[in-house]
Design an enzyme around this catalytic site. Structure first.
Site, PDB file in Angstrom:
ATOM      1  NE  ARG A  34      -3.903  -2.146   2.000  1.00 21.86           N
ATOM      2  CZ  ARG A  34      -4.875  -2.494   0.938  1.00 21.86           C
ATOM      3  NH1 ARG A  34      -5.029  -1.745  -0.157  1.00 21.86           N
ATOM      4  NH2 ARG A  34      -5.343  -3.653   1.096  1.00 21.86           N
ATOM      5  CG  ASP A  35       1.463   5.509  -2.293  1.00 17.67           C
ATOM      6  OD1 ASP A  35       2.145   5.633  -3.422  1.00 17.67           O
ATOM      7  OD2 ASP A  35       1.621   6.431  -1.586  1.00 17.67           O
ATOM      8  CB  ILE A  36       3.491   5.638   2.915  1.00 18.20           C
ATOM      9  CG1 ILE A  36       3.681   5.718   4.262  1.00 18.20           C
ATOM     10  CG2 ILE A  36       4.217   7.042   2.059  1.00 18.20           C
ATOM     11  CD1 ILE A  36       4.948   5.691   4.809  1.00 18.20           C
ATOM     12  CG  ASN A  92       4.187   9.376 -11.671  1.00 14.90           C
ATOM     13  OD1 ASN A  92       3.261   9.608 -12.685  1.00 14.90           O
ATOM     14  ND2 ASN A  92       3.771   9.294 -10.506  1.00 14.90           N
ATOM     15  CB  VAL A 101      10.229   6.160  -5.285  1.00 10.26           C
ATOM     16  CG1 VAL A 101      11.186   4.799  -4.792  1.00 10.26           C
ATOM     17  CG2 VAL A 101       9.630   6.787  -4.064  1.00 10.26           C
ATOM     18  CG  HIS A 105       6.803   3.131  -8.301  1.00 12.24           C
ATOM     19  ND1 HIS A 105       7.911   3.528  -8.404  1.00 12.24           N
ATOM     20  CD2 HIS A 105       5.866   4.023  -8.267  1.00 12.24           C
ATOM     21  CE1 HIS A 105       7.917   4.937  -8.355  1.00 12.24           C
ATOM     22  NE2 HIS A 105       6.689   5.090  -8.589  1.00 12.24           N
ATOM     23  CG  HIS A 107       1.377   5.056  -8.718  1.00 10.21           C
ATOM     24  ND1 HIS A 107       1.298   5.539  -7.292  1.00 10.21           N
ATOM     25  CD2 HIS A 107       2.561   5.472  -9.238  1.00 10.21           C
ATOM     26  CE1 HIS A 107       2.526   6.406  -7.382  1.00 10.21           C
ATOM     27  NE2 HIS A 107       3.278   6.245  -8.313  1.00 10.21           N
TER      28      HIS A 107
HETATM   29  P1  AMP Z   1       6.355   8.324  -7.728  1.00 10.63           P
HETATM   30  O1  AMP Z   1       5.718   9.798  -7.602  1.00 10.63           O
HETATM   31  O2  AMP Z   1       5.531   7.726  -8.909  1.00 10.63           O
HETATM   32  O3  AMP Z   1       7.492   7.902  -8.009  1.00 10.63           O
HETATM   33  O4  AMP Z   1       5.597   7.563  -6.613  1.00 10.63           O
HETATM   34  C1  AMP Z   1       6.286   7.312  -5.252  1.00 10.63           C
HETATM   35  C2  AMP Z   1       5.206   6.958  -4.329  1.00 10.63           C
HETATM   36  O5  AMP Z   1       5.656   6.021  -3.397  1.00 10.63           O
HETATM   37  C3  AMP Z   1       4.405   7.864  -3.904  1.00 10.63           C
HETATM   38  O6  AMP Z   1       2.940   7.863  -4.185  1.00 10.63           O
HETATM   39  C4  AMP Z   1       4.665   7.873  -2.089  1.00 10.63           C
HETATM   40  O7  AMP Z   1       3.648   8.142  -1.415  1.00 10.63           O
HETATM   41  C5  AMP Z   1       5.069   6.392  -2.132  1.00 10.63           C
HETATM   42  N1  AMP Z   1       5.715   5.973  -1.003  1.00 10.63           N
HETATM   43  C6  AMP Z   1       7.185   6.679  -0.763  1.00 10.63           C
HETATM   44  N2  AMP Z   1       7.621   5.958   0.404  1.00 10.63           N
HETATM   45  C7  AMP Z   1       6.887   4.962   0.617  1.00 10.63           C
HETATM   46  C8  AMP Z   1       6.776   3.993   1.651  1.00 10.63           C
HETATM   47  N3  AMP Z   1       7.973   3.934   2.658  1.00 10.63           N
HETATM   48  N4  AMP Z   1       5.952   3.162   1.738  1.00 10.63           N
HETATM   49  C9  AMP Z   1       4.989   3.035   0.769  1.00 10.63           C
HETATM   50  N5  AMP Z   1       4.861   4.082  -0.251  1.00 10.63           N
HETATM   51  C10 AMP Z   1       5.761   4.936  -0.194  1.00 10.63           C
END
Ligand code: AMP
Ligand code: ZN
Length: 119
Positions: A34-36, A92, A101, A105, A107
């Protein structure tokens, strides 16, 4: 482009369980958690366990693994009961697209409020 774990990568650390996450699915090569900071009622990230900086480098290096992310995203949608109502998959890629990140990944976004345009 290396697929070795990157010691500075937060998603590599989630894969190795060095930092916690709410894992919803796992295969030998992928992890879904799950996204944080959820942007929809269902907001799950599906990642390859191997480190690639984005979807393009992943697809170029290992097309089968890239396809596995889509298969797992569909399984997440089924598990979350959003397969019928509909869901959105987002990759993204790069800073201008909001990538924060740099571990590939996808979403998986969906759920009733999302579907109605409320989030
Ligand atoms: P992006 O903008 O596509 O790089 O998305 C990175 C996603 O990772 C964002 O939606 C963050 O909320 C999510 N994220 C960052 N750190 C964590 C974490 N420790 N656990 C879960 N999701 C995370
Ligand atoms: Zn990584």
């Amino acid at each position: 482009m290396a697929d070795l774990p990157d010691p500075d990568c937060i998603f590599c650390k989630i894969v190795t369980r060095d930092i916690p996450a709410t894992v919803v699915r796992e295969t030998d090569r992928t992890l879904a958690f799950r996204d944080i900071n959820p942007q929809a009622p269902t907001h799950v990230l599906v990642v390859p366990k191997a480190h690639y900086p984005n979807a393009a480098t992943l697809a170029a290096a290992d097309p089968e693994l890239a396809a596995a992310l889509l298969t797992e995203a569909a399984e997440v949608a089924a598990d979350e009961k959003i397969a019928e109502s509909g869901y959105r998959l987002i990759f993204n890629t790069g800073a201008a697209a909001g990538q924060t990140v740099y571990h590939a990944h996808v979403h998986v976004l969906g759920g009733q409020a999302f579907h109605e345009g409320l989030v």
